[in-house]
Scaffold this motif. Structure first.
Motif, PDB file in Angstrom:
ATOM      1  N   LEU A 189      -6.821   8.455  -8.967  1.00 22.73           N
ATOM      2  CA  LEU A 189      -6.038   7.088  -8.342  1.00 22.73           C
ATOM      3  C   LEU A 189      -5.943   6.049  -9.654  1.00 22.73           C
ATOM      4  O   LEU A 189      -6.972   6.095 -10.121  1.00 22.73           O
ATOM      5  CB  LEU A 189      -6.861   6.068  -7.471  1.00 22.73           C
ATOM      6  CG  LEU A 189      -8.100   6.950  -6.087  1.00 22.73           C
ATOM      7  CD1 LEU A 189      -8.202   6.282  -5.280  1.00 22.73           C
ATOM      8  CD2 LEU A 189      -6.126   7.141  -5.353  1.00 22.73           C
ATOM      9  N   PHE A 217      -2.602   4.656  -2.284  1.00 23.15           N
ATOM     10  CA  PHE A 217      -3.434   2.946  -3.025  1.00 23.15           C
ATOM     11  C   PHE A 217      -4.111   2.046  -2.124  1.00 23.15           C
ATOM     12  O   PHE A 217      -4.716   1.178  -2.668  1.00 23.15           O
ATOM     13  CB  PHE A 217      -2.099   2.435  -2.642  1.00 23.15           C
ATOM     14  CG  PHE A 217      -1.580   1.880  -4.292  1.00 23.15           C
ATOM     15  CD1 PHE A 217      -2.011   1.445  -4.916  1.00 23.15           C
ATOM     16  CD2 PHE A 217      -0.591   0.667  -3.860  1.00 23.15           C
ATOM     17  CE1 PHE A 217      -1.941   0.840  -6.592  1.00 23.15           C
ATOM     18  CE2 PHE A 217      -0.272  -0.007  -5.241  1.00 23.15           C
ATOM     19  CZ  PHE A 217      -0.790   0.102  -6.523  1.00 23.15           C
ATOM     20  N   GLN A 268       2.144  -5.714  -9.127  1.00 27.38           N
ATOM     21  CA  GLN A 268       1.513  -5.515  -7.916  1.00 27.38           C
ATOM     22  C   GLN A 268       0.403  -6.966  -7.524  1.00 27.38           C
ATOM     23  O   GLN A 268       0.382  -6.753  -6.082  1.00 27.38           O
ATOM     24  CB  GLN A 268       1.275  -4.073  -7.865  1.00 27.38           C
ATOM     25  CG  GLN A 268       2.165  -3.190  -7.538  1.00 27.38           C
ATOM     26  CD  GLN A 268       1.777  -1.808  -8.241  1.00 27.38           C
ATOM     27  OE1 GLN A 268       1.145  -1.198  -9.093  1.00 27.38           O
ATOM     28  NE2 GLN A 268       2.893  -1.025  -7.666  1.00 27.38           N
ATOM     29  N   GLU A 323       3.867   2.165  -1.344  1.00 30.11           N
ATOM     30  CA  GLU A 323       4.571   2.157  -2.772  1.00 30.11           C
ATOM     31  C   GLU A 323       3.896   3.331  -3.603  1.00 30.11           C
ATOM     32  O   GLU A 323       3.804   3.983  -4.103  1.00 30.11           O
ATOM     33  CB  GLU A 323       4.578   0.975  -3.375  1.00 30.11           C
ATOM     34  CG  GLU A 323       5.118  -0.313  -2.715  1.00 30.11           C
ATOM     35  CD  GLU A 323       5.170  -1.725  -3.845  1.00 30.11           C
ATOM     36  OE1 GLU A 323       4.763  -1.324  -4.988  1.00 30.11           O
ATOM     37  OE2 GLU A 323       5.629  -2.368  -3.311  1.00 30.11           O
ATOM     38  N   THR A 324       2.086   3.487  -3.424  1.00 36.11           N
ATOM     39  CA  THR A 324       1.412   3.860  -4.034  1.00 36.11           C
ATOM     40  C   THR A 324       0.968   5.169  -3.395  1.00 36.11           C
ATOM     41  O   THR A 324      -0.265   4.581  -2.579  1.00 36.11           O
ATOM     42  CB  THR A 324       0.774   3.557  -5.244  1.00 36.11           C
ATOM     43  OG1 THR A 324       2.411   2.814  -5.745  1.00 36.11           O
ATOM     44  CG2 THR A 324       0.645   4.397  -6.190  1.00 36.11           C
ATOM     45  N   GLU A 353      -4.721   2.010 -10.595  1.00 37.47           N
ATOM     46  CA  GLU A 353      -5.402   0.241 -10.060  1.00 37.47           C
ATOM     47  C   GLU A 353      -3.602  -0.180 -10.069  1.00 37.47           C
ATOM     48  O   GLU A 353      -2.210   0.745 -10.753  1.00 37.47           O
ATOM     49  CB  GLU A 353      -5.758  -0.290 -11.633  1.00 37.47           C
ATOM     50  CG  GLU A 353      -6.620   0.523 -12.341  1.00 37.47           C
ATOM     51  CD  GLU A 353      -8.188  -0.113 -10.869  1.00 37.47           C
ATOM     52  OE1 GLU A 353      -7.609  -1.361 -10.024  1.00 37.47           O
ATOM     53  OE2 GLU A 353      -8.789   0.343 -11.074  1.00 37.47           O
ATOM     54  N   PRO A 354      -3.537  -1.072  -9.684  1.00 34.94           N
ATOM     55  CA  PRO A 354      -2.107  -1.569 -10.165  1.00 34.94           C
ATOM     56  C   PRO A 354      -1.568  -2.117 -10.571  1.00 34.94           C
ATOM     57  O   PRO A 354      -2.291  -2.598 -11.797  1.00 34.94           O
ATOM     58  CB  PRO A 354      -3.070  -2.799  -8.262  1.00 34.94           C
ATOM     59  CG  PRO A 354      -3.707  -2.613  -8.186  1.00 34.94           C
ATOM     60  CD  PRO A 354      -4.447  -1.361  -9.070  1.00 34.94           C
ATOM     61  N   SER A 412      -7.082   1.057  -3.984  1.00 34.27           N
ATOM     62  CA  SER A 412      -7.368   1.034  -5.202  1.00 34.27           C
ATOM     63  C   SER A 412      -6.282  -0.841  -5.272  1.00 34.27           C
ATOM     64  O   SER A 412      -7.286  -1.739  -5.250  1.00 34.27           O
ATOM     65  CB  SER A 412      -6.146   0.879  -5.783  1.00 34.27           C
ATOM     66  OG  SER A 412      -5.928   2.454  -6.416  1.00 34.27           O
ATOM     67  N   LEU A 413      -5.926  -1.204  -3.901  1.00 33.03           N
ATOM     68  CA  LEU A 413      -5.004  -2.222  -3.299  1.00 33.03           C
ATOM     69  C   LEU A 413      -6.844  -3.354  -2.879  1.00 33.03           C
ATOM     70  O   LEU A 413      -6.982  -4.486  -3.673  1.00 33.03           O
ATOM     71  CB  LEU A 413      -4.223  -2.794  -2.432  1.00 33.03           C
ATOM     72  CG  LEU A 413      -3.068  -2.217  -2.601  1.00 33.03           C
ATOM     73  CD1 LEU A 413      -1.345  -2.616  -1.777  1.00 33.03           C
ATOM     74  CD2 LEU A 413      -3.144  -2.832  -4.617  1.00 33.03           C
ATOM     75  N   ARG A 425       0.387  -1.168  -0.145  1.00 35.01           N
ATOM     76  CA  ARG A 425      -0.096  -0.354  -0.065  1.00 35.01           C
ATOM     77  C   ARG A 425       0.875   1.120  -0.066  1.00 35.01           C
ATOM     78  O   ARG A 425       0.947   1.833  -1.085  1.00 35.01           O
ATOM     79  CB  ARG A 425      -1.406  -0.285   1.404  1.00 35.01           C
ATOM     80  CG  ARG A 425      -2.092   0.976   1.319  1.00 35.01           C
ATOM     81  CD  ARG A 425      -2.331   1.298   2.807  1.00 35.01           C
ATOM     82  NE  ARG A 425      -1.143   1.914   3.606  1.00 35.01           N
ATOM     83  CZ  ARG A 425      -1.197   1.442   4.917  1.00 35.01           C
ATOM     84  NH1 ARG A 425      -2.115   1.635   5.655  1.00 35.01           N
ATOM     85  NH2 ARG A 425      -0.421   2.464   5.175  1.00 35.01           N
TER      86      ARG A 425
END
Length: 71
Positions: free
Chosen positions: A45, A22, A52, A18-19, A47-48, A25-26, A16
């Motif tokens: 936002l 996120f 990821q 990392e961005t 998407e992974p 999105s996760l 989570r």
């Protein structure tokens, strides 16, 4: 609890982090991995990535395995 923290929560938090932004999105990507019909995220936002998503899939699988072990 320590095993769930180390085997699921901390890897999920690392992914989570990392961005920025996120978390949503996760959660949506994880729901889709489990067969739920949820839409994508809205801008700004994102998407992974495929990498990821693969890592998220492993984190979820590891977490589910840990839950089954404690059952």
């Amino acid at each position: 609890m320590d095993r769930l923290l180390a085997g699921f929560h901390l890897p999920l938090v690392a992914l989570r982090d990392e961005t920025p932004g996120f978390a949503v999105s996760l959660v949506k990507a994880g729901a889709r991995l489990r067969g739920q019909k949820v839409g994508g995220v809205r801008p700004p936002l994102g998407e992974p990535t495929a990498d990821q998503l693969g890592r998220l899939e492993r984190v979820v699988a590891d977490g589910l395995a840990l839950v089954r072990e404690t059952g």
